[in-house]
Design a protein around this motif. Structure first.
Motif, PDB file in Angstrom:
ATOM      1  N   GLY A  64      19.371 -12.123 -17.076  1.00  0.00           N
ATOM      2  CA  GLY A  64      19.403 -13.127 -16.024  1.00  0.00           C
ATOM      3  C   GLY A  64      18.313 -12.902 -14.993  1.00  0.00           C
ATOM      4  N   ALA A  77      20.973 -13.347  -9.318  1.00  0.00           N
ATOM      5  CA  ALA A  77      20.972 -13.101 -10.763  1.00  0.00           C
ATOM      6  C   ALA A  77      20.005 -11.988 -11.123  1.00  0.00           C
ATOM      7  CB  ALA A  77      20.609 -14.399 -11.507  1.00  0.00           C
ATOM      8  N   SER A  96      25.484 -17.647 -21.561  1.00  0.00           N
ATOM      9  CA  SER A  96      25.249 -17.078 -20.236  1.00  0.00           C
ATOM     10  C   SER A  96      26.601 -16.710 -19.662  1.00  0.00           C
ATOM     11  CB  SER A  96      24.533 -18.086 -19.332  1.00  0.00           C
ATOM     12  OG  SER A  96      24.287 -17.522 -18.048  1.00  0.00           O
ATOM     13  N   ARG A 101      20.898 -18.599 -17.522  1.00  0.00           N
ATOM     14  CA  ARG A 101      21.036 -17.161 -17.242  1.00  0.00           C
ATOM     15  C   ARG A 101      20.244 -16.768 -16.006  1.00  0.00           C
ATOM     16  NH1 ARG A 101      20.660 -16.949 -22.876  1.00  0.00           N
ATOM     17  NH2 ARG A 101      18.438 -16.462 -22.824  1.00  0.00           N
ATOM     18  N   GLY A 128      22.075 -17.574 -13.098  1.00  0.00           N
ATOM     19  CA  GLY A 128      23.380 -16.940 -13.023  1.00  0.00           C
ATOM     20  C   GLY A 128      24.533 -17.896 -13.167  1.00  0.00           C
TER      21      GLY A 128
END
Length: 804
Positions: free
Chosen positions: A460, A563, A709, A769, A772
């Protein structure tokens, strides 16, 4: 018929196939059956002229009814927008059976007329883009057949798409149970293999139906949906025949050994919409060249305006088939892997003894050597590889600009034909491949130590992603609009785009954003699709979505930084834990994951670079299109995108009028734009491979997909088919068939992502990703199963979506 004389009633024997405007689709189809000497119950048609007049021509109808001999008749709707190649209108308008007597007949005609504007018919026309004001209703009146058995015959299998199978549904009596779906029916699949028959049809009946189906498909040149009845004397009567509108187009003949398997390539680029003819030619050349640079030879074909790769030779190759399924994991995803596993288990795709020729082996070895050097070099010095890559991209951008001295269509066409389609520079390609490998390999090394959600967390917040940088640039623009906030929120995006192009908007920084990113757009790999610089409507729609984010902590810049921080923490914890259990593997995996964080974000840069020459090619083609429009050879300048370069050449050099050809292709393109489901893989007989795989169920309310994700979010669903005008509130769960980089501005306000296709390393999941947000991909029929406003839970770790 006399010219100029209004015709209100016409015998079916007088109807021809080209009378659709006068008698409607059903009557025109029956007239065609009669002219092909098929057995059709006698009857007549009340024409659309009578409908348009608005008063039932009772005297003419009664006279025609008496000529039939009176008695029971069937009265059926026959609208002008009915039984079309792309819209059957099955069951959308009324049919009245067993009508007896003149008063009942007149009432039945009126009932059919009224059904033209029923709610269900109106909604169906809207869904198929049919003008509500131009439709009219004819009515078919036919002598009733008293059947022993009746039903529906499809001359191709509508579920699987197989063109070498016919499907029959039958029931005793009138067969209304078959059409209405009111009760159980007998179902038969005719595949040319004789077998014991049970139910209401005998083997002789099925032979009659098979022979009729073969004739009708031959008569009309496409698979047919046929209503039929068999009377007590075993005589087959045909009540209707229309095209099967739901079938995906058949793969083209290749002249190579059958069967063949074709895998859809478009979703790799995040698009399932059809590609324009001009875009198709460009994309085929680009993908073929890109695969060749990787040592893979695949023929790319056009099926329904989509890009499919013929993988038959790879599937039958002893050396390639062993790794084919694994290789598909990176870009094609689990759905494609599942269908390929099924294909490889099919005896018809058993490996052959043929191997690679010496020349191909030598070319593959050369490619492998370059790949090893390029990948190792990037892994050893990722920062230097990244610098070289962006320098190469800048050179490509500069080279893509056309000379200033191009003045005529002839000069512009010569320039377009002379320049290469793409640049497969090692400086661009191998750092991307190195990053993808570095991100993919650690999962196997750390199996049993780290789960998929942990691996997703480590990947991420990835830096150096040009698409993320683009999204964040638009976010910064949104943060600086100041007093213009309400203007941007309260004005429709299309109007804002028009005002911007006219120079009537205040300066909010949009010009600078489009200077940097205006060569991008939704479905941007299609040369025929406008760029944001031409139509910034989607950018203004995304900008309005950003302005609805009122919590600073939910801003995309903060989400991205969180992230990235989470990823760095997860990487340290994961490698420390792995060292205690598997020290050697942990060392290798840790090295690869650190390189992934340095290189995997570059995945978007190759496509970003390739859009520069596409933008310039499109600009030159549109200028040629304008010249051809001025000459009366096209109706509008962007019609050129529905031609091939060869067709443009004959228009430019020989003055050939291409307007009729463009009109027919635009009609097909509009029809395909409405298609919501595109097969992952097709066989040469039309089989949608996914339809023959074993079905799996996630239980009530649970939709199974693939986690792409990590994270778990509950929120209202927002089903989006067109990002150009999408309204996404903060906290919405974005549900789409697929996504490409042109969709990613929507991710900045979405709480989670659900798609029907994709791969873990594809554009959408990669960006999810990096922000996040949880993502679940490969959820079949998600856009139809989920409706906007439904509360859903997306569990990116488990790979499931729960509809509450």
């Amino acid at each position: 018929m006399q010219l100029g004389v209004a015709v209100y009633v016409l015998a079916l024997s007088e109807v021809t196939a080209d009378m659709g405007d006068l008698v409607g689709g059903k009557a025109a189809g029956l007239g065609a059956l009669i002219r092909h000497d098929e057995r059709v119950p006698d009857g007549f048609c009340v024409t659309t002229e009578a409908y348009r007049r608005g008063v039932v021509p009772a005297a003419e109808i009664i006279a025609a009814y008496q000529r039939l001999g009176g008695g029971p008749v069937a009265v059926r709707s026959s609208a002008t927008a009915e039984d079309l190649p792309d819209a059957s209108f099955a069951g959308q308008q009324d049919t009245v059976l067993g009508v007896t007597g003149t008063a009942e007949l007149i009432a039945a005609v009126e009932k059919c007329w009224e059904s033209l504007h029923s709610d269900r018919a109106t909604v169906y026309r809207d869904a198929h883009g049919i003008d509500q004001h131009g439709v009219a209703m004819g009515v078919v009146v036919q002598r009733m057949v008293t059947p022993a058995v009746a039903g529906v015959l499809c001359t191709a299998n509508p579920l699987t798409g197989r063109r070498d199978e016919m499907v029959v549904d039958a029931a005793p009596g009138l067969g209304t149970a078959v059409v209405d779906g009111a009760s159980a029916v007998d179902h038969y699949v005719l595949d040319g293999v004789a077998g014991d028959q049970t139910g209401c049809l005998t083997s002789a009946h099925l032979d009659l139906l098979r022979a009729a189906g073969e004739r009708l498909a031959g008569h009309f040149g496409c698979p047919q949906d046929v209503e039929w009845a068999i009377d007590p004397d075993d005589v087959l009567w045909l009540l209707q025949s229309r095209p099967i509108t739901s079938l995906f187009p058949l793969p083209p003949a290749t002249g190579k050994p059958l069967p063949r398997v074709f895998v859809e390539f478009g979703h790799v680029q995040g698009m399932l919409r059809p590609v324009t003819p001009m875009g198709m030619a460009t994309l085929r050349a680009q993908i073929t060249a890109m695969l060749a640079a990787l040592g893979v030879r695949v023929e790319i074909v056009d099926i329904g305006g989509r890009l499919y790769g013929d993988l038959t030779d790879l599937a039958r190759s002893r050396s390639s088939r062993r790794r084919l399924v694994k290789l598909m994991a990176v870009d094609f995803g689990p759905r494609a892997q599942a269908v390929m596993q099924h294909v490889l288990a099919d005896p018809r795709f058993a490996p052959t003894g043929a191997g690679r020729g010496a020349a191909r082996q030598a070319a593959s070895l050369r490619t492998a050597g370059r790949a090893v050097v390029g990948i190792v070099r990037a892994l050893a010095r990722p920062d230097a590889a990244r610098i070289r890559m962006f320098a190469a991209i800048e050179q490509l951008r500069a080279r893509s600009v056309a000379p200033d001295d191009l003045r005529t269509a002839v000069e512009r066409l010569r320039h377009v034909e002379a320049r290469g389609d793409t640049d497969h520079s090692d400086a661009i390609m191998w750092p991307i491949v190195a990053g993808m490998l570095a991100a993919a390999l650690p999962a196997a090394l750390l199996k049993g130590v780290a789960g998929p959600d942990e691996m997703h967390a480590v990947l991420g917040g990835m830096p150096h992603n040009v698409t993320i940088e683009m999204d964040l640039a638009l976010w910064r623009l949104a943060q600086g609009v100041g007093a213009h906030r309400h203007l941007l929120l309260d004005t429709p995006p299309g109007e804002l785009a028009s005002r911007h192009l006219r120079g009537e908007l205040p300066d909010i920084g949009m010009a600078g954003f489009l200077d940097a990113y205006g060569h991008r757009g939704v479905a941007e790999v299609d040369l025929g699709v406008p760029r944001w610089a031409e139509d910034p409507t989607p950018v203004f729609a995304a900008l309005a979505n950003y302005l609805r984010v009122t919590d600073p902590e939910q801003g995309p810049d903060q989400r991205f930084h969180r992230a990235a921080a989470t990823a760095e923490t997860a990487l340290r914890e994961l490698t420390a834990r792995a060292r205690r259990r598997r020290p050697v593997r942990a060392m290798i995996a840790g090295f690869l994951l650190r390189r992934a964080r340095a290189l995997a974000g570059l995945r978007e840069a190759g496509k970003f670079a390739g859009l520069y020459p596409l933008r310039e090619t499109r600009r030159q083609l549109l200028l040629i299109g304008a010249e051809l429009t001025d000459a009366g050879l096209l109706d509008q300048h962007d019609d050129i995108m529905f031609l091939t370069l060869d067709e443009v050449r004959v228009a430019v050099h020989q003055g050939v009028d291409q307007r009729e050809l463009v009109a027919s292709r635009r009609a097909v393109h509009r029809r395909e734009l409405r298609r919501r489901s595109v097969p992952v893989a097709l066989l040469s007989d039309g089989t949608d491979v996914e339809t023959v795989l074993p079905r799996t169920s996630g239980g009530d309310g649970t939709l199974a997909g693939v986690g792409a994700s990590a994270g778990r979010v509950t929120g209202p669903a927002r089903v989006v088919h067109d990002p150009a005008t999408a309204h996404v509130e903060p906290g919405d769960v974005l549900v789409a068939a697929t996504t490409d980089p042109g969709w990613t501005p929507l991710f900045l306000t979405a709480a989670a992502l659900v798609t029907e296709t994709g791969a873990i390393m594809a554009h959408g999941p990669t960006v999810a990703r990096e922000y996040g947000i949880p993502a679940v991909i490969c959820v079949p029929d998600a856009t139809r199963t989920i409706t906007t406003g439904q509360l859903v839970t997306v569990d990116g770790g488990a790979g499931v979506v729960t509809v509450h």
